[in-house]
Scaffold this active site. Structure first.
Site, PDB file in Angstrom:
ATOM      1  N   HIS A   1      -0.371   5.368   8.049  1.00  0.00           N
ATOM      2  CA  HIS A   1      -1.500   5.789   8.875  1.00  0.00           C
ATOM      3  C   HIS A   1      -2.244   4.502   9.270  1.00  0.00           C
ATOM      4  CE1 HIS A   1      -5.486   7.600   9.628  1.00  0.00           C
ATOM      5  NE2 HIS A   1      -4.903   8.788   9.637  1.00  0.00           N
TER       6      HIS A   1
ATOM      7  N   ASP B   1      -1.637   5.347  -0.846  1.00  0.00           N
ATOM      8  CA  ASP B   1      -2.478   6.217  -0.037  1.00  0.00           C
ATOM      9  C   ASP B   1      -2.005   7.653  -0.273  1.00  0.00           C
ATOM     10  OD1 ASP B   1      -3.455   7.840   1.945  1.00  0.00           O
ATOM     11  OD2 ASP B   1      -2.958   6.512   3.609  1.00  0.00           O
TER      12      ASP B   1
ATOM     13  N   GLN C   1      -2.204  12.368   2.054  1.00  0.00           N
ATOM     14  CA  GLN C   1      -1.348  13.456   2.515  1.00  0.00           C
ATOM     15  C   GLN C   1      -0.569  14.110   1.367  1.00  0.00           C
ATOM     16  OE1 GLN C   1      -0.988  15.808   5.314  1.00  0.00           O
ATOM     17  NE2 GLN C   1      -1.876  13.841   5.902  1.00  0.00           N
TER      18      GLN C   1
ATOM     19  N   LYS D   1      -8.886  16.960   2.842  1.00  0.00           N
ATOM     20  CA  LYS D   1      -7.505  17.448   2.955  1.00  0.00           C
ATOM     21  C   LYS D   1      -7.131  18.309   1.748  1.00  0.00           C
ATOM     22  CE  LYS D   1      -6.136  13.949   6.162  1.00  0.00           C
ATOM     23  NZ  LYS D   1      -5.417  12.728   6.470  1.00  0.00           N
TER      24      LYS D   1
ATOM     25  N   CYS E   1      -2.231   8.990  14.364  1.00  0.00           N
ATOM     26  CA  CYS E   1      -2.711   7.728  13.757  1.00  0.00           C
ATOM     27  C   CYS E   1      -1.569   6.951  13.132  1.00  0.00           C
ATOM     28  CB  CYS E   1      -3.794   7.973  12.710  1.00  0.00           C
ATOM     29  SG  CYS E   1      -5.285   8.662  13.377  1.00  0.00           S
TER      30      CYS E   1
HETATM   31  C1  LIG Z   1      -5.747  11.554   6.762  1.00  0.00           C
HETATM   32  C2  LIG Z   1      -5.056  10.355   6.304  1.00  0.00           C
HETATM   33  C3  LIG Z   1      -5.736   9.140   6.175  1.00  0.00           C
HETATM   34  C4  LIG Z   1      -7.175   8.952   6.593  1.00  0.00           C
HETATM   35  O1  LIG Z   1      -8.029   9.764   5.857  1.00  0.00           O
HETATM   36  P1  LIG Z   1      -9.581   9.844   6.236  1.00  0.00           P
HETATM   37  O2  LIG Z   1     -10.043  11.046   5.480  1.00  0.00           O
HETATM   38  O3  LIG Z   1      -9.646  10.024   7.714  1.00  0.00           O
HETATM   39  O4  LIG Z   1     -10.212   8.585   5.783  1.00  0.00           O
HETATM   40  C5  LIG Z   1      -5.041   8.063   5.695  1.00  0.00           C
HETATM   41  N1  LIG Z   1      -3.759   8.155   5.334  1.00  0.00           N
HETATM   42  C6  LIG Z   1      -3.071   9.306   5.430  1.00  0.00           C
HETATM   43  C7  LIG Z   1      -1.646   9.350   4.981  1.00  0.00           C
HETATM   44  C8  LIG Z   1      -3.691  10.444   5.914  1.00  0.00           C
HETATM   45  O5  LIG Z   1      -3.020  11.581   6.010  1.00  0.00           O
END
Ligand SMILES: *Cc1c(COP(=O)(O)O)cnc(C)c1O
Length: 404
Positions: free
Chosen positions: A121, A198, A201, A224, A362
């Site tokens: 992302h 990260d 997701q 999320k 993104c």
């Molecule tokens: C949504 C997402 C982000 C960004 O998250 P925010 O809540 O907008 O800061 C970063 N990495 C992944 C894999 C995502 O799905």
């Protein structure tokens, strides 16, 4: 087993209509919907004990502090962090990554190398590029393969004793690929590089164990995970959080302040300057309780069923191509139909009450890899149904007919 009718009753928004049609919400990878218990936690905070936390002598402040720190402990237990103070409450994944990247600015030197995956992302790319500009650090990229997985052989070849940090998502938001993070972490540790995962997701579908993973940093967003926007978490191993300098200066993050010298507070407060999103943190805790009351094994089993059914039904549409076809995937289907622009299909689906996301998600480097402007992404949650997938497939057929 998931009782989806009972679960759907927990989400007030699922009762609404869009353009006169029942809402079919398939944009869960962008943000999840909010169950009544989480809405109640927000209302309860502002109705009954809204106050600034920490150092307050009065009852409301103490109640708010207790609830906020209880939320931190819920998050600690959920991710199996060793200590509650290894959980920093942030504004979300993007904010968490920026906090770590800013800290590393003082630890990296010209010629050091850091490694990113091709599946990231933008929020796990741009902060590191900004860091490289500042420090003269070199950014290397793990390439991806046609099926949406990472080229692990190339990854092993990138690692060397100049590698200081590796960052990768647990699950790709654009394709749903589950990355082999255990392998990535262990290989990085062999050259003494730190790893940031990260989990934005992954966390709606998988319950990660940060100690078993032996990961150095793990980040996620509450929104999320059935929680509110504007709040998230940064797990950091104690040794790393102690090594990194504070991110911002201000109230809450200090031990003593004089004009000659300020000393910083201990963890977690060193990374939590200013008044945090108190209500958001508490609601994040409530969301984690809610998800655990359903159970992550149950969630994963049911979502896998939706993924298999959705994949099978969508592939019946002529000219439909799915991007991201690895075996290990979360319930995300990214696709295009012939060369119809994703935006045109998305607009027609919206008129039918169906919410999907269209565009580059993104993750422009992934779209560049496939040489496409973007995809249509349907992402499922445990409150979705096979009947809703049928509505999507029927809507898509109609859209394709209108646009061909
Ligand atoms: C949504 C997402 C982000 C960004 O998250 P925010 O809540 O907008 O800061 C970063 N990495 C992944 C894999 C995502 O799905």
């Amino acid at each position: 087993m998931i009782n989806v009718d009972k679960i759907r009753a927990d989400f007030p928004i699922l009762k609404r209509t869009v353009h006169g049609k029942p809402l079919v919400y398939f944009d869960n990878a962008a943000t999840s919907q909010t169950p009544q218990v989480v809405i109640d936690a927000i209302v309860d905070y502002y109705s009954n004990y809204n106050a600034n936390i920490h150092r307050g002598v009065h009852t409301l402040s103490q109640e708010a502090t207790d609830k906020y720190e209880q939320a931190r402990i819920k998050i600690q237990h959920h991710f199996n962090a060793k200590e509650a103070y290894e959980i920093i409450l942030t504004a979300g994944t993007t904010d968490s990554i920026n906090r770590v990247a800013a800290g590393f600015a003082s630890l990296l030197n010209t010629g050091d190398e850091i490694i990113v995956s091709a599946l990231e992302h933008h929020s796990n790319i741009v902060p590191w590029q900004m860091l490289c500009e500042k420090t003269g650090t070199i950014l290397k990229v793990i390439p991806m393969l046609e099926d949406g997985s990472l080229n692990m052989e190339a990854y092993h070849n990138l690692l060397n004793d100049k590698t200081k940090l590796v960052f990768c998502n647990h699950v790709s938001n654009a394709l749903g690929t589950v990355n082999p993070i255990e392998v990535i972490i262990n290989a990085a540790h062999k050259v003494n590089a730190a790893v940031l995962i990260d989990g934005a997701q992954a966390t709606p579908h998988i319950k990660p164990d940060v100690q078993a993973l032996n990961v150095d940093f793990y980040v996620a967003s509450a929104h999320k995970l059935c929680g509110p926007t504007g709040v998230g978490m940064l797990y950091g191993k104690q040794e790393w959080l102690e090594k990194l300098p504070p991110y911002q200066g201000g109230g809450e993050m200090i031990a003593t302040v004089t004009f000659e010298k300020t000393t910083y507070a201990g963890l977690p407060h060193k990374f939590e300057a200013g008044t945090p999103n108190i209500c958001g943190g508490i609601a994040f805790g409530a969301a984690i309780d809610y998800l655990n009351s359903i159970g992550f094994d149950e969630i994963a089993a049911y979502e896998n069923e939706l993924l298999a059914y959705g994949t099978q039904e969508l592939l019946k549409i002529e000219g439909l191509k799915i991007y991201g076809t690895t075996k290990d995937k979360t319930a995300v289907i990214s696709f295009n139909v012939n060369d119809i622009h994703p935006y045109d299909i998305g607009s027609i689906l919206d008129k039918l009450g169906i919410a999907v996301r269209t565009g580059h998600h993104c993750a422009q480097p992934i779209m560049d890899f496939y040489k496409i402007p973007g995809t249509i992404r349907a992402s499922f949650s445990f409150y979705n149904t096979k009947e809703e997938i049928d509505v999507l497939v029927a809507g898509l057929k109609r859209a394709v007919m209108m646009l061909s």
